[in-house]
Design a protein around this motif. Structure first.
Motif, short mmCIF file in Angstrom:
data_model
loop_
_atom_site.label_atom_id
_atom_site.label_comp_id
_atom_site.label_asym_id
_atom_site.label_seq_id
_atom_site.Cartn_x
_atom_site.Cartn_y
_atom_site.Cartn_z
N GLN A 39 1.01 -1.18 0.17
CA GLN A 39 -0.10 0.13 -0.17
C GLN A 39 0.86 1.16 0.05
OE1 GLN A 39 -2.85 0.07 3.19
NE2 GLN A 39 -4.23 1.49 2.07
N THR A 43 -3.18 5.18 -1.55
CA THR A 43 -3.74 4.23 -2.57
C THR A 43 -4.34 3.26 -1.85
OG1 THR A 43 -1.59 2.95 -2.84
CG2 THR A 43 -1.97 4.96 -4.47
N GLN A 44 -5.07 2.22 -2.72
CA GLN A 44 -5.53 1.06 -1.90
C GLN A 44 -4.60 -0.12 -1.61
OE1 GLN A 44 -9.13 -0.08 -4.23
NE2 GLN A 44 -10.29 1.26 -2.80
N ARG A 45 -4.64 -0.98 -0.88
CA ARG A 45 -3.70 -1.95 -0.41
C ARG A 45 -4.12 -2.82 -2.01
NH1 ARG A 45 -3.19 -4.73 5.29
NH2 ARG A 45 -3.11 -2.38 5.69
N GLU A 46 -2.88 -3.14 -2.43
CA GLU A 46 -2.95 -4.28 -3.62
C GLU A 46 -2.13 -5.43 -3.49
OE1 GLU A 46 -1.26 -2.37 -7.27
OE2 GLU A 46 0.90 -2.18 -6.16
#
Length: 116
Positions: A39, A43-46
């Motif tokens: 992350q 931003t979003q955790r990917e």
């Protein structure tokens, strides 16, 4: 409960390499899939990569050919070898462990900073 501890983060120059480790302990009966997520700020955790108990791996397109996930089932440990690092790889990297009784255990994360 399952305890998950990541290590290996730090500062690295672009083009360099870093190896992350994830150790699971506690009630870890039946570990199935182990995953690395990341992350970056804002931003979003990917999902970065995953590996099954049988060694089947999966990678995000952004890291294919550069990162390698592996695990040592005897040590309940997972690794992420990161090569050819880019500034956009800068993020907090998290380990996620799925077991029979605890299907979603997270570590505290380890920061990786890649300088240009």
């Amino acid at each position: 409960q399952v305890q998950v501890v990541e290590s290996g983060g730090g500062l690295v120059q672009a083009g360099g390499s870093r190896r992350l480790s994830c150790a699971a302990s506690g009630q870890i009966f039946g570990i199935s899939v182990m995953c690395w997520y990341r992350q970056a700020p804002g931003t979003q955790r990917e999902l970065v990569a995953s590996i099954t108990s049988g060694g089947i791996t999966n990678y995000a397109d952004s890291v294919k050919g550069r990162f390698t996930i592996s695990r040592d089932n005897a040590k309940n440990t997972m690794y992420l070898q990161m090569n050819s690092l880019k500034p956009e790889d800068t993020a907090v990297y998290y380990c996620n462990v799925r077991t029979t009784y605890y299907p979603n255990s997270w570590g505290q994360g380890t920061q990786v900073n890649v300088s240009a």
